[in-house]
Structures are given as C-alpha cells and as structure tokens.
Design an enzyme around this catalytic site. Structure first.
Site, PDB file in Angstrom:
ATOM      1  N   ASP A  82      -9.860  46.936 -14.519  1.00 41.71           N
ATOM      2  CA  ASP A  82     -10.060  46.665 -15.942  1.00 41.71           C
ATOM      3  C   ASP A  82     -11.548  46.392 -16.200  1.00 41.71           C
ATOM      4  O   ASP A  82     -12.146  45.541 -15.536  1.00 41.71           O
ATOM      5  CB  ASP A  82      -9.206  45.435 -16.304  1.00 41.71           C
ATOM      6  CG  ASP A  82      -9.188  45.142 -17.786  1.00 41.71           C
ATOM      7  OD1 ASP A  82      -9.298  46.082 -18.584  1.00 41.71           O
ATOM      8  OD2 ASP A  82      -9.029  43.942 -18.134  1.00 41.71           O
ATOM      9  N   HIS A  83     -12.137  47.093 -17.150  1.00 48.52           N
ATOM     10  CA  HIS A  83     -13.537  46.877 -17.549  1.00 48.52           C
ATOM     11  C   HIS A  83     -14.525  46.887 -16.381  1.00 48.52           C
ATOM     12  O   HIS A  83     -15.329  45.950 -16.224  1.00 48.52           O
ATOM     13  CB  HIS A  83     -13.708  45.546 -18.310  1.00 48.52           C
ATOM     14  CG  HIS A  83     -13.058  45.536 -19.647  1.00 48.52           C
ATOM     15  ND1 HIS A  83     -13.563  46.196 -20.746  1.00 48.52           N
ATOM     16  CD2 HIS A  83     -11.900  44.960 -20.070  1.00 48.52           C
ATOM     17  CE1 HIS A  83     -12.761  46.010 -21.781  1.00 48.52           C
ATOM     18  NE2 HIS A  83     -11.733  45.274 -21.400  1.00 48.52           N
ATOM     19  N   ASP A 104     -16.287  51.021 -17.981  1.00 46.53           N
ATOM     20  CA  ASP A 104     -16.654  50.513 -19.303  1.00 46.53           C
ATOM     21  C   ASP A 104     -18.174  50.624 -19.473  1.00 46.53           C
ATOM     22  O   ASP A 104     -18.924  49.748 -19.055  1.00 46.53           O
ATOM     23  CB  ASP A 104     -16.179  49.058 -19.435  1.00 46.53           C
ATOM     24  CG  ASP A 104     -16.584  48.433 -20.764  1.00 46.53           C
ATOM     25  OD1 ASP A 104     -17.312  49.085 -21.537  1.00 46.53           O
ATOM     26  OD2 ASP A 104     -16.177  47.288 -21.026  1.00 46.53           O
ATOM     27  N   GLY A 181      -8.949  37.577 -26.082  1.00 45.54           N
ATOM     28  CA  GLY A 181      -8.793  36.120 -26.197  1.00 45.54           C
ATOM     29  C   GLY A 181      -7.812  35.723 -27.291  1.00 45.54           C
ATOM     30  O   GLY A 181      -7.048  36.558 -27.775  1.00 45.54           O
ATOM     31  N   THR A 233      -4.317  37.429 -22.221  1.00 47.48           N
ATOM     32  CA  THR A 233      -4.267  36.066 -22.772  1.00 47.48           C
ATOM     33  C   THR A 233      -2.839  35.511 -22.869  1.00 47.48           C
ATOM     34  O   THR A 233      -2.597  34.343 -22.525  1.00 47.48           O
ATOM     35  CB  THR A 233      -4.952  36.050 -24.159  1.00 47.48           C
ATOM     36  OG1 THR A 233      -6.320  36.446 -23.947  1.00 47.48           O
ATOM     37  CG2 THR A 233      -4.910  34.699 -24.809  1.00 47.48           C
TER      38      THR A 233
HETATM   39  P1  13P Z   1      -6.154  39.937 -24.243  1.00 50.87           P
HETATM   40  O1  13P Z   1      -6.538  38.907 -23.235  1.00 50.87           O
HETATM   41  O2  13P Z   1      -6.680  39.615 -25.597  1.00 50.87           O
HETATM   42  O3  13P Z   1      -4.715  40.243 -24.201  1.00 50.87           O
HETATM   43  O4  13P Z   1      -6.923  41.299 -23.821  1.00 50.87           O
HETATM   44  C1  13P Z   1      -6.645  41.890 -22.595  1.00 50.87           C
HETATM   45  C2  13P Z   1      -7.524  43.056 -22.334  1.00 50.87           C
HETATM   46  O5  13P Z   1      -7.913  43.789 -23.227  1.00 50.87           O
HETATM   47  C3  13P Z   1      -7.887  43.334 -20.939  1.00 50.87           C
HETATM   48  O6  13P Z   1      -8.739  44.431 -20.829  1.00 50.87           O
HETATM   49  O1  G3H Z   2     -10.756  42.064 -20.827  1.00 53.63           O
HETATM   50  C1  G3H Z   2     -10.728  40.909 -20.456  1.00 53.63           C
HETATM   51  C2  G3H Z   2      -9.606  40.442 -19.628  1.00 53.63           C
HETATM   52  O2  G3H Z   2      -8.863  39.498 -20.324  1.00 53.63           O
HETATM   53  C3  G3H Z   2     -10.108  39.916 -18.311  1.00 53.63           C
HETATM   54  O3  G3H Z   2     -10.728  38.688 -18.466  1.00 53.63           O
HETATM   55  O4  G3H Z   2     -12.832  38.941 -17.158  1.00 53.63           O
HETATM   56  O5  G3H Z   2     -11.846  36.663 -17.625  1.00 53.63           O
HETATM   57  O6  G3H Z   2     -10.741  38.208 -16.002  1.00 53.63           O
HETATM   58  P1  G3H Z   2     -11.594  38.076 -17.243  1.00 53.63           P
HETATM   59 ZN    ZN Z   3     -10.083  44.677 -22.433  1.00 55.27          ZN
END
Ligand code: 13P
Ligand code: G3H
Ligand code: ZN
Length: 287
Positions: A82-83, A104, A181, A233
């Site tokens: 993720d990201h 990303d 968030g 979140t």
């Molecule tokens: P939320 O924490 O707002 O659900 O977002 C999750 C997210 O986009 C992880 O890449």
């Molecule tokens: O995109 C954000 C996700 O909620 C991951 O959050 O970087 O704190 O693990 P984190």
């Molecule tokens: Zn995200």
C-alpha cells in the site's frame, strides 16, 4: 491457495460489478481477522501492508503471515503493498513474494510519476505481479485543506486517461474527495469526476480513505466503476475498542490472548460488514 495477483481479482470484480476490499494489516491478529472474515463470507480479499506496517512488523513477517493464511484458506487472497513511494522498497516487495504493489508517485509531476511507474511495471510484469498507480492527492483527514485548494487535489480525468495510456497499470487510485483517517464531517464524493474518469478509461478504479464513507456513497462509487476499496482506520478503531473493553471488563487480566482475542473478533465483524457492502460475498471459491 497460492496468492493471486490484483489483476486476477479486478478482472473478476469488473465482470461481476462488485468491489474487493483491501484491508491494511500490521500484525498477526489483523491478518487472521481479515482472512477469517473473508473465508466466512466466501469472498476474495486483498491484504495490504503500508510502508509503516513493514517498518513495524518486518517484510519477512508480513509475507510469511499472509502466505500461511493463504495456504490455509480456499479463497483468492492478494498480498499488496500500500502506498509504496520508494522504488527500492517496491522492488524488495516484488522480489520477496508480494503478488501486487502500489507505486504511489502522486507527489511527483505527472511525467516523472509515469516514468517511475513504468520502471516498476517492468520489474512487476516479469514476476506476474500487479501494479496500482495513483493520480491526484488523497491526503489525510487531519490535513487542513481550504475549499479552493481542493480542486487542485482531485484527479483530472484527462490526466487519468493519459496516465493509464502511458503506463498500462492494473488499477488506478484516484482522488475524488476521500481522505485517510477519521472524518470530522461527512465526506462528499465527487461522483461527477468519477463518472468522467470511468467513461475515459477501462482500468479498475481504487478508492482510498474509505473508512467512515457512508454505505450509500460506497454503493454509488461501486456503481460508477470502483473495484478496490481500501479500509484501515475502521480496523484500527475496532482493534483498540476491543482492547479497551477487554481491559475495562477485567482490569486484572494479564493474559494477552484474553485481550487480543476479543479485539480480533471486533475487527472480523467490521471486515465482514464491509465485504457484504462491497458485494464480494460468495465470490470467493467458485464451485
Ligand atoms: P482509511 O484508513 O481512511 O480507511 O484509508 C485506508 C487507505 O486508503 C489505505 O491506503
Ligand atoms: O494509507 C494509509 C494507511 O492507512 C496506512 O497507514 O502508513 O500509518 O500504516 P500507515
Ligand atoms: Zn490510501
């Protein structure tokens, strides 16, 4: 089952017009909650790890946990970064067993984002690993964004078309008003932008920052082509609430299993709710 890549899940989701949940993990209990929820719903699922999760748990632990879970489950499971913002880390994830990665490059100018995304794609394609890209700025709910700045953050439909034409990513994350968030008010999604993007591209669309987005908005987003929905979140909230409740119910408790066990059940419940909302229940094991 061995891990599947994101493209496999997205092709099937597009055919069935539903979305697959992408749930963030940070430890064993979260991985177990995600997999148990998906198995009970007979749903495909994406387990994703952020750079923060990898820093916390370690890349090898994440891969081992998710592969063990997948080996013991008869539903399709994708392990996704993720990201990922660091090329070398993205490469590491591809080399060490992730079946999908997000590059990303949203902080870069468009052409630079395209150039690095293509470098990631070259590595990923050689190993049958999928790639999600990002265009636009998703940001966090804590960011103090003025209304006039918001327009600059949304994904521009013509740029989305240009980006997917120049890269051929397997999925694209877009900015249409969601944020990472806890929301202070109700998020307002720009369905007009989503509709325009959906008309211009065939690539599956990813919605980030989806915790706290009302169910009706999620349904509308799926109707308009969203096929991967990221949730972190809501899982954090369930975990911490479960821990608090267990300790409050028995302040003398010293067995971590009696605290983390109920927390895991709380996470499972919210994940199952989301899977049902996304329409992927029953789409797991095809008999
Ligand atoms: P939320 O924490 O707002 O659900 O977002 C999750 C997210 O986009 C992880 O890449
Ligand atoms: O995109 C954000 C996700 O909620 C991951 O959050 O970087 O704190 O693990 P984190
Ligand atoms: Zn995200």
């Amino acid at each position: 089952m061995p891990l599947v890549n994101l493209k496999y899940l997205m092709d099937r989701a597009e055919e069935g017009k539903y979305a697959v949940g992408a749930f963030n993990c940070n430890n064993m209990e979260i991985v177990q909650a995600i997999v148990e929820a998906a198995v009970e719903e007979n749903s495909p699922v994406i387990i994703q790890a952020s750079q923060g999760a990898i820093k916390y748990a370690g890349l090898d632990y994440i891969v081992a946990l998710v592969k063990t879970a997948a080996d013991n489950a008869d539903i399709p499971i994708c392990l996704h970064l993720d990201h990922g913002t660091d090329f070398n880390q993205v490469k590491d994830c591809i080399d060490r067993g992730f079946s999908s990665v997000m590059y990303d490059g949203s902080k870069h100018p468009l052409e630079e984002n395209i150039r690095i995304t293509n470098e990631v794609l070259a590595l990923a394609r050689a190993k049958n690993v999928s790639v999600e890209g990002e265009l636009g700025k998703i940001g966090g709910t804590e960011d103090d964004v003025h209304v006039d700045e918001k327009d600059a953050m949304y994904t521009k439909p013509e740029e989305a078309k240009y980006y997917v034409d120049k890269t051929g990513v397997d999925a694209i994350a877009i900015a249409i008003g969601t944020a990472h968030g806890q929301y202070k008010g109700e998020p307002k999604l720009r369905y007009d932008i989503l509709e325009e993007i959906e008309k211009l591209i065939d690539t599956p669309i990813v919605l980030h920052g989806s915790s706290g987005v009302p169910d009706e908005s999620i349904r509308k987003a799926i109707e308009r082509g969203v096929r991967k929905i990221n949730i972190d979140t809501n899982i954090r909230e369930a975990f911490v609430k479960g821990v608090h409740q267990a300790i409050e119910a028995n302040p003398e408790e010293i067995d971590p299993r009696k605290i983390l066990g109920p927390a895991k059940e709380k996470m499972k419940n919210i994940i199952k709710e989301k899977i049902r909302l996304f329409g992927s229940s029953g789409k797991g094991k095809q008999v």
